[in-house]
Design an enzyme around this catalytic site. Structure first.
Site, PDB file in Angstrom:
ATOM      1  N   GLY A  39       0.793  -1.231   0.000  1.00 56.14           N
ATOM      2  CA  GLY A  39       0.000   0.000   0.000  1.00 56.14           C
ATOM      3  C   GLY A  39       0.822   1.276   0.000  1.00 56.14           C
ATOM      4  O   GLY A  39       2.028   1.276  -0.288  1.00 56.14           O
ATOM      5  N   LEU A 186       6.718  18.889   6.284  1.00 59.87           N
ATOM      6  CA  LEU A 186       7.882  19.085   7.154  1.00 59.87           C
ATOM      7  C   LEU A 186       8.875  17.931   7.037  1.00 59.87           C
ATOM      8  O   LEU A 186      10.089  18.141   7.078  1.00 59.87           O
ATOM      9  CB  LEU A 186       7.425  19.278   8.601  1.00 59.87           C
ATOM     10  CG  LEU A 186       6.489  20.488   8.789  1.00 59.87           C
ATOM     11  CD1 LEU A 186       6.041  20.596  10.229  1.00 59.87           C
ATOM     12  CD2 LEU A 186       7.146  21.786   8.340  1.00 59.87           C
ATOM     13  N   VAL A 238      -3.319  30.004  -0.390  1.00 54.52           N
ATOM     14  CA  VAL A 238      -2.739  29.797  -1.722  1.00 54.52           C
ATOM     15  C   VAL A 238      -3.825  29.990  -2.775  1.00 54.52           C
ATOM     16  O   VAL A 238      -4.945  29.501  -2.622  1.00 54.52           O
ATOM     17  CB  VAL A 238      -2.117  28.385  -1.827  1.00 54.52           C
ATOM     18  CG1 VAL A 238      -1.668  28.095  -3.245  1.00 54.52           C
ATOM     19  CG2 VAL A 238      -0.942  28.272  -0.877  1.00 54.52           C
ATOM     20  N   HIS A 445      20.741   5.446  32.839  1.00 55.99           N
ATOM     21  CA  HIS A 445      21.533   6.664  32.647  1.00 55.99           C
ATOM     22  C   HIS A 445      22.809   6.330  31.886  1.00 55.99           C
ATOM     23  O   HIS A 445      23.470   5.347  32.234  1.00 55.99           O
ATOM     24  CB  HIS A 445      21.893   7.277  34.007  1.00 55.99           C
ATOM     25  CG  HIS A 445      22.795   8.469  33.879  1.00 55.99           C
ATOM     26  ND1 HIS A 445      22.315   9.693  33.465  1.00 55.99           N
ATOM     27  CD2 HIS A 445      24.130   8.621  34.063  1.00 55.99           C
ATOM     28  CE1 HIS A 445      23.319  10.560  33.434  1.00 55.99           C
ATOM     29  NE2 HIS A 445      24.435   9.931  33.780  1.00 55.99           N
TER      30      HIS A 445
HETATM   31  P1  FAD Z   1      -3.046   2.244   2.104  1.00 63.45           P
HETATM   32  O1  FAD Z   1      -1.719   2.049   2.676  1.00 63.45           O
HETATM   33  O2  FAD Z   1      -3.294   3.496   1.326  1.00 63.45           O
HETATM   34  O3  FAD Z   1      -3.319   0.986   1.179  1.00 63.45           O
HETATM   35  C1  FAD Z   1      -4.454   0.881   0.401  1.00 63.45           C
HETATM   36  C2  FAD Z   1      -4.174  -0.098  -0.716  1.00 63.45           C
HETATM   37  O4  FAD Z   1      -5.395  -0.426  -1.346  1.00 63.45           O
HETATM   38  C3  FAD Z   1      -3.272   0.460  -1.807  1.00 63.45           C
HETATM   39  O5  FAD Z   1      -2.212  -0.417  -2.053  1.00 63.45           O
HETATM   40  C4  FAD Z   1      -4.195   0.565  -3.019  1.00 63.45           C
HETATM   41  O6  FAD Z   1      -3.530   0.338  -4.247  1.00 63.45           O
HETATM   42  C5  FAD Z   1      -5.192  -0.530  -2.742  1.00 63.45           C
HETATM   43  N1  FAD Z   1      -6.483  -0.363  -3.397  1.00 63.45           N
HETATM   44  C6  FAD Z   1      -7.248   0.750  -3.453  1.00 63.45           C
HETATM   45  N2  FAD Z   1      -8.399   0.495  -4.110  1.00 63.45           N
HETATM   46  C7  FAD Z   1      -8.347  -0.813  -4.478  1.00 63.45           C
HETATM   47  C8  FAD Z   1      -9.227  -1.668  -5.163  1.00 63.45           C
HETATM   48  N3  FAD Z   1     -10.433  -1.234  -5.590  1.00 63.45           N
HETATM   49  N4  FAD Z   1      -8.831  -2.940  -5.381  1.00 63.45           N
HETATM   50  C9  FAD Z   1      -7.643  -3.397  -4.945  1.00 63.45           C
HETATM   51  N5  FAD Z   1      -6.767  -2.632  -4.268  1.00 63.45           N
HETATM   52  C10 FAD Z   1      -7.124  -1.359  -4.036  1.00 63.45           C
HETATM   53  N6  FAD Z   1       1.736   6.867   8.631  1.00 63.45           N
HETATM   54  C11 FAD Z   1       2.395   6.532   9.754  1.00 63.45           C
HETATM   55  O7  FAD Z   1       1.786   5.971  10.677  1.00 63.45           O
HETATM   56  N7  FAD Z   1       3.733   6.776   9.903  1.00 63.45           N
HETATM   57  C12 FAD Z   1       4.444   7.398   8.933  1.00 63.45           C
HETATM   58  O8  FAD Z   1       5.646   7.613   9.089  1.00 63.45           O
HETATM   59  C13 FAD Z   1       3.775   7.783   7.738  1.00 63.45           C
HETATM   60  N8  FAD Z   1       4.445   8.401   6.751  1.00 63.45           N
HETATM   61  C14 FAD Z   1       3.789   8.725   5.601  1.00 63.45           C
HETATM   62  C15 FAD Z   1       4.498   9.380   4.600  1.00 63.45           C
HETATM   63  C16 FAD Z   1       3.873   9.732   3.429  1.00 63.45           C
HETATM   64  C17 FAD Z   1       4.656  10.440   2.344  1.00 63.45           C
HETATM   65  C18 FAD Z   1       2.499   9.403   3.222  1.00 63.45           C
HETATM   66  C19 FAD Z   1       1.810   9.735   1.933  1.00 63.45           C
HETATM   67  C20 FAD Z   1       1.785   8.762   4.214  1.00 63.45           C
HETATM   68  C21 FAD Z   1       2.418   8.435   5.417  1.00 63.45           C
HETATM   69  N9  FAD Z   1       1.739   7.809   6.466  1.00 63.45           N
HETATM   70  C22 FAD Z   1       2.397   7.488   7.621  1.00 63.45           C
HETATM   71  C23 FAD Z   1       0.307   7.474   6.359  1.00 63.45           C
HETATM   72  C24 FAD Z   1       0.148   5.977   6.011  1.00 63.45           C
HETATM   73  O9  FAD Z   1       0.812   5.716   4.804  1.00 63.45           O
HETATM   74  C25 FAD Z   1      -1.328   5.623   5.906  1.00 63.45           C
HETATM   75  O10 FAD Z   1      -2.011   6.014   7.070  1.00 63.45           O
HETATM   76  C26 FAD Z   1      -1.484   4.119   5.703  1.00 63.45           C
HETATM   77  O11 FAD Z   1      -0.822   3.690   4.551  1.00 63.45           O
HETATM   78  C27 FAD Z   1      -2.965   3.740   5.626  1.00 63.45           C
HETATM   79  O12 FAD Z   1      -3.063   2.370   5.455  1.00 63.45           O
HETATM   80  P2  FAD Z   1      -4.300   1.707   4.712  1.00 63.45           P
HETATM   81  O13 FAD Z   1      -4.079   0.243   4.807  1.00 63.45           O
HETATM   82  O14 FAD Z   1      -5.556   2.277   5.225  1.00 63.45           O
HETATM   83  O15 FAD Z   1      -4.208   2.189   3.195  1.00 63.45           O
HETATM   84  P1  NAI Z   2      -1.638  17.183   7.218  1.00 55.48           P
HETATM   85  O1  NAI Z   2      -3.075  17.136   7.502  1.00 55.48           O
HETATM   86  O2  NAI Z   2      -0.668  16.652   8.182  1.00 55.48           O
HETATM   87  O3  NAI Z   2      -1.190  18.699   6.965  1.00 55.48           O
HETATM   88  C1  NAI Z   2      -1.786  19.494   5.999  1.00 55.48           C
HETATM   89  C2  NAI Z   2      -1.459  20.945   6.307  1.00 55.48           C
HETATM   90  O4  NAI Z   2      -1.852  21.711   5.199  1.00 55.48           O
HETATM   91  C3  NAI Z   2      -2.195  21.476   7.536  1.00 55.48           C
HETATM   92  O5  NAI Z   2      -1.298  22.171   8.345  1.00 55.48           O
HETATM   93  C4  NAI Z   2      -3.250  22.376   6.927  1.00 55.48           C
HETATM   94  O6  NAI Z   2      -3.594  23.461   7.765  1.00 55.48           O
HETATM   95  C5  NAI Z   2      -2.560  22.861   5.657  1.00 55.48           C
HETATM   96  N1  NAI Z   2      -3.453  23.250   4.567  1.00 55.48           N
HETATM   97  C6  NAI Z   2      -4.625  22.698   4.206  1.00 55.48           C
HETATM   98  N2  NAI Z   2      -5.132  23.349   3.134  1.00 55.48           N
HETATM   99  C7  NAI Z   2      -4.239  24.315   2.807  1.00 55.48           C
HETATM  100  C8  NAI Z   2      -4.178  25.311   1.802  1.00 55.48           C
HETATM  101  N3  NAI Z   2      -5.153  25.425   0.901  1.00 55.48           N
HETATM  102  N4  NAI Z   2      -3.125  26.147   1.780  1.00 55.48           N
HETATM  103  C9  NAI Z   2      -2.121  26.041   2.700  1.00 55.48           C
HETATM  104  N5  NAI Z   2      -2.135  25.121   3.683  1.00 55.48           N
HETATM  105  C10 NAI Z   2      -3.166  24.262   3.724  1.00 55.48           C
HETATM  106  O7  NAI Z   2      -1.490  16.487   5.772  1.00 55.48           O
HETATM  107  P2  NAI Z   2      -0.229  15.954   4.987  1.00 55.48           P
HETATM  108  O8  NAI Z   2       1.011  16.559   5.512  1.00 55.48           O
HETATM  109  O9  NAI Z   2      -0.566  16.108   3.563  1.00 55.48           O
HETATM  110  O10 NAI Z   2      -0.248  14.426   5.362  1.00 55.48           O
HETATM  111  C11 NAI Z   2      -1.402  13.610   5.038  1.00 55.48           C
HETATM  112  C12 NAI Z   2      -1.607  12.528   6.037  1.00 55.48           C
HETATM  113  O11 NAI Z   2      -0.574  11.573   5.958  1.00 55.48           O
HETATM  114  C13 NAI Z   2      -1.659  13.056   7.433  1.00 55.48           C
HETATM  115  O12 NAI Z   2      -2.980  12.912   7.902  1.00 55.48           O
HETATM  116  C14 NAI Z   2      -0.738  12.207   8.228  1.00 55.48           C
HETATM  117  O13 NAI Z   2      -1.418  11.576   9.271  1.00 55.48           O
HETATM  118  C15 NAI Z   2      -0.209  11.160   7.264  1.00 55.48           C
HETATM  119  N6  NAI Z   2       1.239  11.154   7.392  1.00 55.48           N
HETATM  120  C16 NAI Z   2       1.777  10.720   8.562  1.00 55.48           C
HETATM  121  C17 NAI Z   2       3.119  10.760   8.776  1.00 55.48           C
HETATM  122  C18 NAI Z   2       3.654  10.324  10.067  1.00 55.48           C
HETATM  123  O14 NAI Z   2       2.950   9.673  10.825  1.00 55.48           O
HETATM  124  N7  NAI Z   2       4.897  10.634  10.409  1.00 55.48           N
HETATM  125  C19 NAI Z   2       4.043  11.249   7.760  1.00 55.48           C
HETATM  126  C20 NAI Z   2       3.365  11.740   6.574  1.00 55.48           C
HETATM  127  C21 NAI Z   2       2.025  11.653   6.423  1.00 55.48           C
END
Ligand code: FAD
Ligand code: NAI
Length: 467
Positions: A39, A186, A238, A445
Site C-alpha cells: 500500500g 515538514l 494559496v 543513565h
Molecule cells: P493504504 O496504505 O493506502 O493501502 C491501500 C491499498 O489499497 C493500496 O495499495 C491501493 O492500491 C489498494 N487499493 C485501493 N483500491 C483498491 C481496489 N479497488 N482494489 C484493490 N486494491 C485497491 N503513517 C504513519 O503511521 N507513519 C508514517 O511515518 C507515515 N508516513 C507517511 C508518509 C507519506 C509520504 C504518506 C503519503 C503517508 C504516510 N503515512 C504514515 C500514512 C500511512 O501511509 C497511511 O495512514 C497508511 O498507509 C494507511 O493504510 P491503509 O491500509 O488504510 O491504506
Molecule cells: P496534514 O493534515 O498533516 O497537513 C496538511 C497541512 O496543510 C495542515 O497544516 C493544513 O492546515 C494545511 N493546509 C490545508 N489546506 C491548505 C491550503 N489550501 N493552503 C495552505 N495550507 C493548507 O497532511 P499531509 O502533511 O498532507 O499528510 C497527510 C496525512 O498523511 C496526514 O494525515 C498524516 O497523518 C499522514 N502522514 C503521517 C506521517 C507520520 O505519521 N509521520 C508522515 C506523513 C504523512
C-alpha cells in the site's frame, strides 16, 4: 473460489487484517490493485520517506556536525541517484517480506482492481484486463487514501508534485515551495533542506503541525528555521501555482489580503489526504458513504451492510499506519467472536523530522477546552547529559496530569529519538499510570528516556532533579 473473508487493499490495514484473519482460522483472500503489496505506507509513504530522512540526516550530520565530533571529510557530496536507489531497495525488501507473510499464512493474493458485483461477490480486473470473480462471506475494505488536490492547482507531477513524486526526484531542488505545513511538508521538506534546498512553507493556519499540542509546533518551527533555514508564511491562502517550464510560481493571499508570489523550481502540495474508493463499486453492495468521502462505519468498523467492514485511511480517524493495523486486527477478532477494543485516544502521532516530534493523549488545548483541572511537568533536553553527549539539545518532554489524581492525560515530546520514546508514554497511559508512578521508576543513565522521568518528576510537586 469461495472465501470466509476477502480483504481489498494490501496496505498496513489490509495485510495485517488478512494475517490476523488467517491466524484465527479463516480462509482469506487479499486483493491489491498494484502489482506489489504494502500500500501507500510501504511503497510511497512511511517507509520510503523514512529511508530518505535517514540518508539525508547522515549527509547533514557529515556536513555540519562531524567536524565538531573530530571527524574531518573532504569532497563530501550527495549522490541522489544512489540515495533513491537505496530507498527502492528498502521498499523491495519489505514488499518481499509481505509476500512471504501471505504465503506463510496461506492467504490467496490477487493482483487487480477489486470491485463489488454484489455483497458476496467481488470482481478482480487485472492490469492485463483479465477478469475473475470470487465469492466471499465477509469483506474488509482497506483501500486507503490519495493526496488531496486543490482544484485551482494543476499537479503536473513534474514541477508541481505530491509526496509520491517528491520521493523519486532526480535532482536536489534549489527552492522547494511547500503548500501545507503538516507532517508530509515538514518531513519531505527536511529531506531536501538537509541536501541543500531552500524550503519555503506556505500554511493556511497560524502554526505548523496544528493538530498536535501547540508547544510542539512552536519549538519545531524554531529549530527548522535555525538549523535548516526553513521560511514559514502563516495565514496565507494559496491562490494558484503555475509550471513555468524551468520552475514554478506560487501565488497566495497574505493576512492583509495582498497577493504574494513565491518563485521556486518545485512546488510540493501537501495539504492532507482523502479516502480512496474509486472503482470499488460500493453502490453494487449497497454500502453507504459518510462525510468527506469516507466510508461510514459503526464502533466495530462494520458498514451499513452486515459483513462488510472498512478500516484505515478510508474511514474516520487519524490517517496513520499503526491506526490502520489496529483496526485490521480489531475486525478480524470481532468477526471470530472476540471482543476487541481500540483506545483511539492512545494512538500516538509522530513526525520524523529532527528533532523528532510525538504526542499521545490529550493536548493542553484540548484539556483547556474540556475545562479539566490539570498540571504540567516539562523537562528540556538541554539539561540532559545524554543529549549533550550527542549534541541534540533542542526540544523537551511535556507531561500533562490530572490535578487531583495525578493520572497522566497527555505526553508531548520533541527531541532526539522521541519517535521511540513515546512508546513509554503509551504504555503508562494504557495502564493509567500517575506521573509519580513513572517518576519513581528507574530509567537507565545516560539515556534520552530520563527526560520522561524528569518531566514526570516535574509534574509531581515540581521534584525534577536536573532543572
Ligand atoms: P493504504 O496504505 O493506502 O493501502 C491501500 C491499498 O489499497 C493500496 O495499495 C491501493 O492500491 C489498494 N487499493 C485501493 N483500491 C483498491 C481496489 N479497488 N482494489 C484493490 N486494491 C485497491 N503513517 C504513519 O503511521 N507513519 C508514517 O511515518 C507515515 N508516513 C507517511 C508518509 C507519506 C509520504 C504518506 C503519503 C503517508 C504516510 N503515512 C504514515 C500514512 C500511512 O501511509 C497511511 O495512514 C497508511 O498507509 C494507511 O493504510 P491503509 O491500509 O488504510 O491504506
Ligand atoms: P496534514 O493534515 O498533516 O497537513 C496538511 C497541512 O496543510 C495542515 O497544516 C493544513 O492546515 C494545511 N493546509 C490545508 N489546506 C491548505 C491550503 N489550501 N493552503 C495552505 N495550507 C493548507 O497532511 P499531509 O502533511 O498532507 O499528510 C497527510 C496525512 O498523511 C496526514 O494525515 C498524516 O497523518 C499522514 N502522514 C503521517 C506521517 C507520520 O505519521 N509521520 C508522515 C506523513 C504523512
Amino acid at each position: 473460489m469461495k472465501y470466509d473473508v476477502t480483504v481489498i487493499g494490501s496496505g498496513p490495514g489490509g495485510y495485517v487484517a488478512a494475517v490476523r484473519c488467517a491466524q484465527l482460522g479463516l480462509k482469506t483472500a487479499i486483493i491489491e490493485k498494484y502489482n506489489v503489496l504494502g500500500g501507500t505506507c510501504l511503497n510511497v509513504g512511511c517507509i520510503p520517506s523514512k529511508a530518505l530522512l535517514d540518508s539525508s540526516e547522515h549527509y547533514h550530520n557529515a556536513a555540519h556536525t562531524f567536524k565538531t565530533h573530530g571527524i574531518e571529510l573532504d569532497n563530501l557530496k550527495v549522490n541522489l541517484e544512489q540515495m533513491i536507489k537505496r530507498k527502492a531497495d528498502v521498499i523491495k525488501s519489505n514488499n518481499d517480506g509481505i509476500s512471504f507473510l501471505m504465503k506463510k499464512n496461506k492467504i490467496d493474493t490477487y493482483f487487480g482492481l477489486g470491485s463489488f458485483v454484489d455483497k458476496n461477490c467481488i470482481k478482480i480486473t487485472g492490469t492485463d484486463g483479465q477478469v475473475q470473480e470470487i465469492e466471499t462471506d465477509k469483506t474488509i475494505i482497506a483501500t486507503g487514501s490519495k493526496p488531496t488536490i486543490l482544484p485551482f492547482i494543476p499537479v503536473d507531477k513534474q514541477r508541481i508534485i505530491t509526496s509520491t513524486e517528491a520521493l523519486t526526484l532526480t535532482e536536489v531542488p534549489k527552492h522547494m515551495v511547500i503548500i501545507g505545513g503538516g507532517v508530509i511538508g515538514l518531513e519531505l521538506g527536511s529531506v531536501y533542506a538537509r541536501l541543500g534546498s531552500k524550503i519555503t512553507v506556505v500554511e493556511f493556519l497560524d502554526s505548523i503541525i496544528p493538530t498536535m499540542d501547540r508547544a510542539l509546533g512552536k519549538e519545531l518551527q524554531r529549530v527548522l528555521k535555525k538549523i535548516l533555514g526553513f521560511e514559514f508564511f502563516f495565514q496565507h491562502k494559496v491562490t494558484g501555482a503555475t509550471n513555468t517550464g524551468a520552475g514554478v510560481t506560487v501565488t497566495a493571499e497574505n493576512p492583509k489580503g495582498e497577493t504574494v508570489t513565491f518563485e521556486g523550481d518545485y512546488c510540493l502540495v501537501s495539504i492532507g489526504r482523502k479516502p480512496y474508493t474509486d472503482g470499488l463499486g460500493l453502490e453494487n453492495a449497497g454500502v453507504q458513504m459518510g462525510e468527506r468521502g469516507m466510508i461510514a462505519v459503526n464502533d466495530h468498523l462494520e458498514t451499513n451492510v452486515p459483513g462488510i467492514f472498512a478500516i484505515g485511511d478510508v474511514v474516520r480517524g487519524a490517517m496513520l499506519a499503526h491506526k490502520a493495523e489496529e483496526e485490521g486486527v480489531l475486525v478480524a477478532e470481532y468477526i471470530t467472536g472476540q471482543k476487541p477494543h481500540i483506545n483511539y485516544n492512545l494512538i500516538p502521532g509522530v513526525v520524523y523530522t529532527w528533532p523528532e516530534v510525538a504526542g499521545v493523549g490529550y493536548t493542553e488545548e484540548q484539556l483547556k477546552e474540556q475545562g479539566r483541572a490539570y498540571k504540567t511537568g516539562s523537562f528540556p533536553f538541554k539539561a540532559s547529559g545524554r543529549a549533550k553527549a550527542s549534541m541534540d539539545t533542542d526540544g523537551f518532554v511535556k507531561v500533562l496530569a490530572d490535578k487531583e489524581t495525578d493520572e497522566i492525560l497527555g505526553v508531548h515530546m520533541i527531541g532526539p529519538r522521541i519517535a521511540d520514546l513515546i512508546a513509554e508514554a503509551v504504555v503508562a497511559m494504557e495502564f493509567r499510570a500517575s506521573a509519580e508512578d513513572i517518576a519513581r521508576m528507574s530509567h537507565a543513565h545516560p539515556t534520552y528516556t530520563e527526560a520522561m522521568k524528569e518531566a514526570c518528576l516535574a509534574a509531581t510537586e515540581n521534584r525534577a532533579i536536573h532543572i
